[in-house]
Design a protein around this motif. Structure first.
Motif, PDB file in Angstrom:
ATOM      1  N   GLY A  64      54.176  26.080 189.926  1.00 17.85           N
ATOM      2  CA  GLY A  64      55.631  26.105 190.081  1.00 17.85           C
ATOM      3  C   GLY A  64      56.111  25.114 191.131  1.00 17.85           C
ATOM      4  O   GLY A  64      57.092  24.386 190.912  1.00 17.85           O
ATOM      5  N   ALA A  65      55.414  25.058 192.272  1.00 14.15           N
ATOM      6  CA  ALA A  65      55.781  24.112 193.334  1.00 14.15           C
ATOM      7  C   ALA A  65      55.660  22.676 192.840  1.00 14.15           C
ATOM      8  O   ALA A  65      56.543  21.841 193.088  1.00 14.15           O
ATOM      9  CB  ALA A  65      54.881  24.326 194.556  1.00 14.15           C
ATOM     10  N   HIS A  66      54.584  22.401 192.118  1.00 20.42           N
ATOM     11  CA  HIS A  66      54.396  21.044 191.585  1.00 20.42           C
ATOM     12  C   HIS A  66      55.507  20.671 190.609  1.00 20.42           C
ATOM     13  O   HIS A  66      56.029  19.548 190.652  1.00 20.42           O
ATOM     14  CB  HIS A  66      53.033  20.949 190.897  1.00 20.42           C
ATOM     15  CG  HIS A  66      52.815  19.650 190.199  1.00 20.42           C
ATOM     16  ND1 HIS A  66      52.696  18.447 190.876  1.00 20.42           N
ATOM     17  CD2 HIS A  66      52.738  19.349 188.871  1.00 20.42           C
ATOM     18  CE1 HIS A  66      52.534  17.467 189.998  1.00 20.42           C
ATOM     19  NE2 HIS A  66      52.551  17.986 188.780  1.00 20.42           N
ATOM     20  N   LEU A  67      55.877  21.596 189.736  1.00 17.04           N
ATOM     21  CA  LEU A  67      56.927  21.309 188.753  1.00 17.04           C
ATOM     22  C   LEU A  67      58.287  21.098 189.418  1.00 17.04           C
ATOM     23  O   LEU A  67      59.044  20.208 189.022  1.00 17.04           O
ATOM     24  CB  LEU A  67      57.006  22.435 187.722  1.00 17.04           C
ATOM     25  CG  LEU A  67      55.783  22.594 186.811  1.00 17.04           C
ATOM     26  CD1 LEU A  67      55.961  23.787 185.886  1.00 17.04           C
ATOM     27  CD2 LEU A  67      55.520  21.327 186.007  1.00 17.04           C
ATOM     28  N   VAL A  68      58.584  21.903 190.430  1.00 17.31           N
ATOM     29  CA  VAL A  68      59.847  21.725 191.162  1.00 17.31           C
ATOM     30  C   VAL A  68      59.862  20.359 191.839  1.00 17.31           C
ATOM     31  O   VAL A  68      60.849  19.609 191.762  1.00 17.31           O
ATOM     32  CB  VAL A  68      60.047  22.856 192.198  1.00 17.31           C
ATOM     33  CG1 VAL A  68      61.195  22.536 193.149  1.00 17.31           C
ATOM     34  CG2 VAL A  68      60.318  24.177 191.490  1.00 17.31           C
ATOM     35  N   GLY A  69      58.751  20.032 192.515  1.00 17.38           N
ATOM     36  CA  GLY A  69      58.662  18.728 193.168  1.00 17.38           C
ATOM     37  C   GLY A  69      58.751  17.579 192.186  1.00 17.38           C
ATOM     38  O   GLY A  69      59.439  16.579 192.431  1.00 17.38           O
TER      39      GLY A  69
END
Length: 198
Positions: A64-69
Motif C-alpha cells: 500500500g505504501a509503495h502504491l501511494v508513493g
C-alpha cells in the motif's frame, strides 16, 4: 528539480524494499526452514503457513505504501512523462511489472491459504480448502513458482526505479526533452502545412 517529494519517495522506496525483501526472505529462509524442521509435509506446511500469515499484514502495508508513493510521484512527474523521451516507456514498464507483482502476490496468498487450511488437520478447514481453486499438489507447485516470481518482479521494479533516477539528472532531462521535440517536429510541421493549405 526544484520541488522535493521526500515523503512520496520514502513511501515508494521503503514499501518496495519491504515487498522485495519480505518475499525473498520468505522464499529462501522461511520455506527452507519449514522444510528442514517439519517432521512431515503437514508440519512443514503449518510452519511455513504460520510465518507467511504473520508477514501478510506487514506485506500489505508495504505494498500500500509503495502504491501511494508511486501514484503520488507519477502525478508529480506527469510533465516529464509527457515531454521527456524514454520516461513514458519506463513508466509503462514499471506499471506493468507492478500489476504483475500484485497479481502474483494475491494469487500466492490464495494458494497459501489453501495449503494452510489443508495442513491444519481440522475437518472444517479441509472442507474450506476444497472450495478454493486447485488441488493441493497443484497448489503447492504453483505456490513455489509464485513465491519466486514476486521477488523477481519486485527486483525488476527496483532496476526500473534506478533507471528513473538516472532519467532525472539535469543532462538526461534536457537530452530527453530535445529528443522528444525532434521526434514530434515532423508532425507539427505537417499540421502547420495542412492549416496553411486549407
Amino acid at each position: 528539480m526544484s520541488e522535493r517529494h521526500t515523503v512520496l519517495r520514502s513511501l515508494h522506496d521503503v514499501g518496495l524494499a519491504a515487498w522485495f525483501g519480505g518475499s525473498l526472505m520468505g522464499a529462501v529462509g522461511l520455506n527452507g526452514a519449514a522444510k528442514r524442521e517439519g517432521a512431515d509435509w503437514q508440519q512443514g506446511a503449518r510452519i511455513a503457513s504460520a510465518g507467511w500469515s504473520l508477514w501478510a499484514p506487514v506485506g500489505a502495508v508495504a505494498i500500500g505504501a509503495h502504491l501511494v508513493g508511486s501514484g503520488g510521484l507519477l502525478g508529480a512527474n506527469a510533465a516529464r512523462v509527457l515531454t521527456q523521451q524514454g520516461v513514458a516507456a519506463s513508466t509503462l514498464a514499471k506499471t506493468a511489472l507492478t500489476g504483475a507483482a500484485l497479481a502474483a502476490t494475491v494469487y500466492g496468498r490464495v494458494l497459501g491459504k489453501k495449503i494452510e487450511l489443508a495442513s491444519s488437520g481440522t475437518p472444517q478447514d479441509a472442507e474450506k480448502a476444497e472450495r478454493l481453486p486447485a488441488d493441493i499438489r497443484q497448489a503447492e507447485r504453483h505456490l513455489s513458482y509464485v513465491q519466486w516470481a514476486v521477488p523477481a518482479l519486485t527486483c525488476g521494479l527496483i532496476v526500473l526505479n534506478a533507471l528513473h533516477a538516472e532519467q532525472q539528472r539535469p543532462a538526461q532531462q534536457l537530452y530527453g526533452v530535445l529528443r522528444r521535440a525532434r521526434t514530434l517536429a515532423p508532425y507539427v510541421m505537417s499540421i502547420h502545412h495542412w492549416y496553411r493549405t486549407h
